[in-house]
Design a protein around this motif. Structure first.
Motif, PDB file in Angstrom:
ATOM      1  N   LEU A 115       5.886  -8.532   3.609  1.00 61.44           N
ATOM      2  CA  LEU A 115       5.739  -8.009   5.108  1.00 61.44           C
ATOM      3  C   LEU A 115       6.929  -8.420   5.861  1.00 61.44           C
ATOM      4  O   LEU A 115       6.982  -9.335   5.934  1.00 61.44           O
ATOM      5  CB  LEU A 115       4.355  -8.243   5.833  1.00 61.44           C
ATOM      6  CG  LEU A 115       3.041  -7.784   5.081  1.00 61.44           C
ATOM      7  CD1 LEU A 115       1.934  -8.554   5.788  1.00 61.44           C
ATOM      8  CD2 LEU A 115       2.920  -6.169   5.314  1.00 61.44           C
ATOM      9  N   TRP A 160       6.808  -3.837   2.682  1.00 59.19           N
ATOM     10  CA  TRP A 160       6.479  -3.014   3.905  1.00 59.19           C
ATOM     11  C   TRP A 160       7.436  -3.483   4.797  1.00 59.19           C
ATOM     12  O   TRP A 160       7.224  -4.629   5.299  1.00 59.19           O
ATOM     13  CB  TRP A 160       5.294  -2.989   4.272  1.00 59.19           C
ATOM     14  CG  TRP A 160       4.420  -2.148   3.054  1.00 59.19           C
ATOM     15  CD1 TRP A 160       3.898  -1.019   3.036  1.00 59.19           C
ATOM     16  CD2 TRP A 160       3.427  -3.061   2.318  1.00 59.19           C
ATOM     17  NE1 TRP A 160       2.997  -0.697   2.245  1.00 59.19           N
ATOM     18  CE2 TRP A 160       2.919  -1.912   1.635  1.00 59.19           C
ATOM     19  CE3 TRP A 160       3.313  -4.335   1.796  1.00 59.19           C
ATOM     20  CZ2 TRP A 160       1.856  -2.399   0.451  1.00 59.19           C
ATOM     21  CZ3 TRP A 160       2.401  -4.726   1.107  1.00 59.19           C
ATOM     22  CH2 TRP A 160       1.783  -3.747   0.301  1.00 59.19           C
ATOM     23  N   TYR A 161       8.455  -2.788   5.492  1.00 60.43           N
ATOM     24  CA  TYR A 161       9.416  -3.225   6.553  1.00 60.43           C
ATOM     25  C   TYR A 161       9.285  -2.294   7.753  1.00 60.43           C
ATOM     26  O   TYR A 161       9.687  -1.142   7.649  1.00 60.43           O
ATOM     27  CB  TYR A 161      10.786  -2.980   5.712  1.00 60.43           C
ATOM     28  CG  TYR A 161      12.305  -3.615   6.274  1.00 60.43           C
ATOM     29  CD1 TYR A 161      12.354  -3.240   7.424  1.00 60.43           C
ATOM     30  CD2 TYR A 161      13.258  -3.898   5.553  1.00 60.43           C
ATOM     31  CE1 TYR A 161      13.522  -3.986   8.333  1.00 60.43           C
ATOM     32  CE2 TYR A 161      14.363  -4.612   5.848  1.00 60.43           C
ATOM     33  CZ  TYR A 161      14.592  -4.608   7.370  1.00 60.43           C
ATOM     34  OH  TYR A 161      15.698  -4.896   7.948  1.00 60.43           O
ATOM     35  N   THR A 203       9.333   0.189   1.290  1.00 59.57           N
ATOM     36  CA  THR A 203       8.577   1.125   2.399  1.00 59.57           C
ATOM     37  C   THR A 203       9.112   1.064   3.501  1.00 59.57           C
ATOM     38  O   THR A 203       8.467  -0.124   4.186  1.00 59.57           O
ATOM     39  CB  THR A 203       7.120   1.127   2.291  1.00 59.57           C
ATOM     40  OG1 THR A 203       6.651   1.379   0.897  1.00 59.57           O
ATOM     41  CG2 THR A 203       6.462   2.035   3.090  1.00 59.57           C
ATOM     42  N   LEU A 258       8.817   1.551   7.800  1.00 64.65           N
ATOM     43  CA  LEU A 258       7.818   2.271   8.571  1.00 64.65           C
ATOM     44  C   LEU A 258       8.491   2.510   9.910  1.00 64.65           C
ATOM     45  O   LEU A 258       8.367   1.376  10.842  1.00 64.65           O
ATOM     46  CB  LEU A 258       6.493   1.129   8.552  1.00 64.65           C
ATOM     47  CG  LEU A 258       5.817   0.928   7.044  1.00 64.65           C
ATOM     48  CD1 LEU A 258       4.822  -0.256   7.580  1.00 64.65           C
ATOM     49  CD2 LEU A 258       4.923   2.166   6.876  1.00 64.65           C
ATOM     50  N   GLN A 281       2.507   4.365   8.963  1.00 67.92           N
ATOM     51  CA  GLN A 281       1.594   3.731   8.422  1.00 67.92           C
ATOM     52  C   GLN A 281       1.499   4.019   6.871  1.00 67.92           C
ATOM     53  O   GLN A 281       1.795   4.948   6.480  1.00 67.92           O
ATOM     54  CB  GLN A 281       0.079   3.719   9.140  1.00 67.92           C
ATOM     55  CG  GLN A 281      -0.274   5.418   9.186  1.00 67.92           C
ATOM     56  CD  GLN A 281      -1.562   5.704   9.891  1.00 67.92           C
ATOM     57  OE1 GLN A 281      -2.637   5.342   9.483  1.00 67.92           O
ATOM     58  NE2 GLN A 281      -1.261   6.330  11.175  1.00 67.92           N
ATOM     59  N   ALA A 282       0.960   2.732   6.153  1.00 70.89           N
ATOM     60  CA  ALA A 282       0.764   2.973   4.722  1.00 70.89           C
ATOM     61  C   ALA A 282      -0.580   2.294   4.389  1.00 70.89           C
ATOM     62  O   ALA A 282      -0.989   1.318   4.854  1.00 70.89           O
ATOM     63  CB  ALA A 282       1.899   2.316   3.938  1.00 70.89           C
ATOM     64  N   GLY A 329       3.860   0.196  11.081  1.00 74.32           N
ATOM     65  CA  GLY A 329       5.111  -0.636  11.541  1.00 74.32           C
ATOM     66  C   GLY A 329       5.390   0.185  13.029  1.00 74.32           C
ATOM     67  O   GLY A 329       5.890   1.301  13.225  1.00 74.32           O
TER      68      GLY A 329
END
Length: 277
Positions: free
Chosen positions: A58, A92-93, A126, A128, A132-133, A146
């Motif tokens: 993350l 996730w970024y 990914t 953001l 959202q994911a 994000g």
């Protein structure tokens, strides 16, 4: 000149939303690298992450420096680290204020940020952008958000108030879920009270760099908005079942001061709630 080092800062969080059959679920949280390098090609940082065997990475933003003559140079260490991480883990970024500034100010930075993002996506990262994911890890369900705030939310010394209603506009209504573990990547911890009200299970922030000088586990001297002893400066905070973790970051810029305030890599272990509790 002494080479910069970092420390591992572990947190264990128990939740009824983590399935008993999932076992422990691990995330590394990176924030505020600001182009810093730990060993050749950030080898020390990558090895520390790999030794934790995370289920995912993350990223809380400010991996680069949004200053005109430092921006492109600071991208290279971030890209190399993301390339290695993206080849091994889901990443996730969410953007910090430095990436956001570069993205919006093309007159100053040209297409530097756009190229940076294209490369990140090609690495499997990914991004953001107020998005959202959803994903699952060994049967446990997750949703990561994000949050991307405009520059007026970072102004010195006064920044705009943030409301849950505006967060809903940016991220979509969060609703409620008894099964889904919800993670909010929100770079600026100034709005921690609003983040708790909004309702994420885990809030991850950075930005304050530990307040330059740390006076305790959760207490730092000053925020980037020049507020003394800011609330939610560093460390962990709780509100009933919710948790907020604020990283003191891995790097710094402009004012390279850290007093009793080591650079940190956050390691989070989510564990199922013990039966009978």
């Amino acid at each position: 000149m002494k080479k910069p080092e970092f420390f591992l800062e572990p947190y264990t969080i128990e939740s009824g939303k983590i399935c008993q059959n999932s076992g422990n679920i691990r995330f590394c949280f990176l924030s505020d690298l600001h182009g810093m390098v730990f060993g050749r090609n950030n080898e020390k940082l990558f090895r520390a992450i790999a030794s934790f065997s995370p289920d995912g990475i993350l990223v809380g933003g400010d991996m680069v420096i949004g200053k005109k003559y430092e921006a492109e140079a600071s991208m290279e260490p971030a890209l190399e680290l993301m390339r290695r991480l993206g080849s091994k883990y889901p990443v996730w970024y969410a953007l910090g204020n430095h990436e956001y500034r570069m993205m919006k100010n093309t007159e100053c930075y040209g297409t530097a940020y756009q190229v940076y993002e294209e490369k990140l996506k090609a690495m499997g990262v990914t991004l953001l952008h107020n998005d959202q994911a959803e994903f699952q890890i060994r049967g446990s369900r997750f949703r990561v958000y994000g949050l991307e705030l405009e520059e007026e939310y970072y102004r010195k010394p006064r920044s705009k108030p943030l409301t849950c209603g505006y967060m809903d506009q940016l991220l979509g209504s969060r609703g409620t879920s008894l099964e889904e573990y919800r993670i909010l990547l929100a770079h600026n911890p100034r709005y921690g009270k609003t983040y708790f009200q909004w309702g994420a299970d885990l809030i991850l922030s950075g930005h304050y760099h530990g307040g330059l000088m740390r006076l305790g586990r959760r207490v730092g001297l000053v925020s980037p908005q020049f507020h003394p002893f800011p609330r939610y400066c560093c460390g962990d905070f709780a509100r009933k079942e919710q948790r907020m973790i604020v990283s003191a970051g891995l790097g710094e810029h402009t004012v390279p001061i850290r007093i009793h305030n080591p650079r940190v890599l956050i390691m989070i272990t989510l564990v199922p709630r013990r039966r009978g509790r």
